[in-house]
Design a protein around this motif. Structure first.
Motif, PDB file in Angstrom:
ATOM      1  N   SER A 146       0.833  -1.209   0.000  1.00  0.00           N
ATOM      2  CA  SER A 146       0.000   0.000   0.000  1.00  0.00           C
ATOM      3  C   SER A 146       0.865   1.256   0.000  1.00  0.00           C
ATOM      4  N   LEU A 147       1.823   1.279  -0.874  1.00  0.00           N
ATOM      5  CA  LEU A 147       2.774   2.391  -0.910  1.00  0.00           C
ATOM      6  C   LEU A 147       2.098   3.704  -1.281  1.00  0.00           C
ATOM      7  N   LYS A 148       2.603   4.766  -0.674  1.00  0.00           N
ATOM      8  CA  LYS A 148       2.074   6.113  -0.875  1.00  0.00           C
ATOM      9  C   LYS A 148       3.177   7.015  -1.438  1.00  0.00           C
ATOM     10  N   PRO A 149       2.823   8.087  -2.105  1.00  0.00           N
ATOM     11  CA  PRO A 149       3.850   9.006  -2.615  1.00  0.00           C
ATOM     12  C   PRO A 149       4.791   9.507  -1.518  1.00  0.00           C
ATOM     13  N   GLU A 150       4.275   9.660  -0.305  1.00  0.00           N
ATOM     14  CA  GLU A 150       5.122  10.137   0.793  1.00  0.00           C
ATOM     15  C   GLU A 150       6.120   9.092   1.273  1.00  0.00           C
ATOM     16  N   ASP A 151       6.046   7.875   0.754  1.00  0.00           N
ATOM     17  CA  ASP A 151       7.060   6.862   1.048  1.00  0.00           C
ATOM     18  C   ASP A 151       8.288   7.013   0.162  1.00  0.00           C
TER      19      ASP A 151
END
Length: 115
Positions: free
Chosen positions: A84-89
């Motif tokens: 569930s990767l997010k841009p903030e990762d």
């Protein structure tokens, strides 16, 4: 002296998954913990996840429930499963190893989360 080599970084879309690996060279220096830190542009390096000699784990609040840290029995390799990767990762992810005499760091692997 311990060398840490990361692999598995890359570009992934939001909601996707990546698995990072970190291979450690052989060492006589006793290991106490291994894990992952990350550094985004313009920000300080921060803890992502660690696993201790007693098998306990510690996660940053921002990744709890999405990331899982694990290792092999011999402490030769540590993994970071990222879901569930997010841009903030998006950041450079660094492997870390705490040994009896000092801490060791890998050279880092880039993870970019973008559509």
């Amino acid at each position: 002296q311990v060398q840490l080599v990361e692999s598995g970084g890359g570009l992934v879309q939001p909601g996707g998954s990546l698995r990072l690996s970190c291979a450690a060279s052989r060492s006589t220096d006793s290991v106490y913990a291994m894990g992952w830190y990350r550094q985004a542009p313009g920000k300080q390096r921060e803890l992502v996840a660690t696993i201790m000699i007693d098998k306990s784990t510690n996660y940053a609040d921002s990744v709890k429930g999405r990331f899982t840290v694990s290792r092999d029995k011999a402490w030769n390799t540590v993994y970071l499963q990222m879901n569930s990767l997010k841009p903030e990762d998006t950041a450079v992810y660094y492997c870390w190893r705490k040994s009896r005499h000092r801490d060791y760091w890998g050279q880092g692997t880039q993870v970019t989360v973008s559509s």
